[in-house]
Design an enzyme around this catalytic site. Structure first.
Site, mmCIF file in Angstrom:
data_model
loop_
_atom_site.group_PDB
_atom_site.id
_atom_site.type_symbol
_atom_site.label_atom_id
_atom_site.label_comp_id
_atom_site.label_asym_id
_atom_site.label_seq_id
_atom_site.Cartn_x
_atom_site.Cartn_y
_atom_site.Cartn_z
ATOM 1 N N GLU A 82 -2.200 -19.188 -13.386
ATOM 2 C CA GLU A 82 -1.867 -17.982 -14.156
ATOM 3 C C GLU A 82 -1.151 -18.312 -15.454
ATOM 4 O O GLU A 82 -1.035 -17.461 -16.346
ATOM 5 C CB GLU A 82 -1.022 -17.023 -13.297
ATOM 6 C CG GLU A 82 0.447 -17.348 -13.176
ATOM 7 C CD GLU A 82 0.788 -18.492 -12.227
ATOM 8 O OE1 GLU A 82 1.986 -18.673 -11.940
ATOM 9 O OE2 GLU A 82 -0.126 -19.197 -11.760
ATOM 10 N N HIS A 85 -0.017 -23.935 -11.490
ATOM 11 C CA HIS A 85 0.015 -22.516 -11.860
ATOM 12 C C HIS A 85 -1.173 -22.124 -12.736
ATOM 13 O O HIS A 85 -1.087 -22.159 -13.967
ATOM 14 C CB HIS A 85 1.299 -22.218 -12.627
ATOM 15 C CG HIS A 85 2.535 -22.202 -11.800
ATOM 16 N ND1 HIS A 85 3.056 -21.048 -11.253
ATOM 17 C CD2 HIS A 85 3.370 -23.203 -11.422
ATOM 18 C CE1 HIS A 85 4.160 -21.338 -10.578
ATOM 19 N NE2 HIS A 85 4.374 -22.646 -10.662
ATOM 20 N N CYS A 92 2.271 -22.129 -5.893
ATOM 21 C CA CYS A 92 3.594 -22.758 -5.878
ATOM 22 C C CYS A 92 4.406 -22.229 -4.696
ATOM 23 O O CYS A 92 4.094 -22.526 -3.560
ATOM 24 C CB CYS A 92 4.282 -22.556 -7.228
ATOM 25 S SG CYS A 92 5.626 -23.735 -7.551
#
Length: 231
Positions: free
Chosen positions: A198, A196, A86
């Site tokens: 994660e 994302h 991002c």
């Protein structure tokens, strides 16, 4: 295997990245402040999402000049593994470590939801545990994720297999050119993506499809360094 998570003023996904490394592959991981000038200790460096320096001027435009970026460029040249997520992707493009630029979403609205991605390139350290053409679910959260490059750069990206992820056909959330969600450098050791991973390491979060980005990097590193690196 030693991981660094860079932290800029305004980063807000640094903890997510730290926990993803800790929880998925259990490797040593440190937060590294933007004033650091030595990254020689680390094998992989994560540049997290957020709003570095408040996204003033352009997203990533100020972070690109932080002291740590000189060390990051050196790490990239040495072949170390770098993942920008991002705002981290935006910083990598501003620094010239990845081609292209990220513009305002076509809708001019911030988009925050699950997104379907197609895996296009499994020959990077971060994608080796995926299958080419596989559809995965990874969340997005951005206002400036509209990837753009000129025609010559796009042709080069395609020729060199540098498009790592595309949004599934018909599911482009931001108007990104050629549905691009993530790219890599020519060497393949630097990857940037808007979604994302994660935030997708457990089904409790809605998807565990991001977990394999972290297992991929550990597997690649272990293979490169031999059996002595295992354990």
């Amino acid at each position: 295997m030693n991981f660094a998570v860079l932290v800029f003023p305004g980063s807000n996904c640094d903890i997510d990245c730290y926990k993803a490394v800790e929880d998925t592959i259990g490797q040593p991981v440190d937060y590294v402040w933007h004033t650091e000038t030595d990254l020689s200790k680390y094998d992989a460096i994560l540049v997290p999402g957020g709003f570095s320096y408040g996204d003033y001027l352009r997203c990533g435009a100020i972070a690109r000049f932080a002291p740590v970026m000189g060390a990051l460029v050196k790490a990239a040249e040495e072949g170390k593994y770098i993942l920008g997520i991002c705002n981290g992707f935006q910083i990598l493009t501003e620094a010239g470590l990845l081609p292209g630029a990220l513009m305002r979403n076509q809708s001019l609205k911030f988009r925050c939801h699950q997104a379907l991605l197609q895996v296009e390139n499994t020959n990077t350290p971060f994608t080796s545990d995926y299958q080419e053409g596989e559809i995965i679910s990874i969340p997005i959260a951005h206002g400036e994720g509209n990837y753009y490059c000129d025609e010559a750069t796009l042709a080069e990206l395609k020729a060199n297999n540098q498009v790592v992820f595309r949004y599934k056909a018909g599911n482009n959330p931001n108007g990104s050119l050629d549905d691009i969600a993530g790219v890599c450098n020519k060497a393949g050791n630097v990857v940037g993506m808007m979604p994302h991973p994660e935030r997708a390491i457990s089904e409790l979060l809605g998807s565990a499809d991001g977990k394999r980005m972290f297992t991929s990097i550990l597997s690649t590193w272990r293979e490169k360094h031999g059996a002595a690196a295992i354990g």
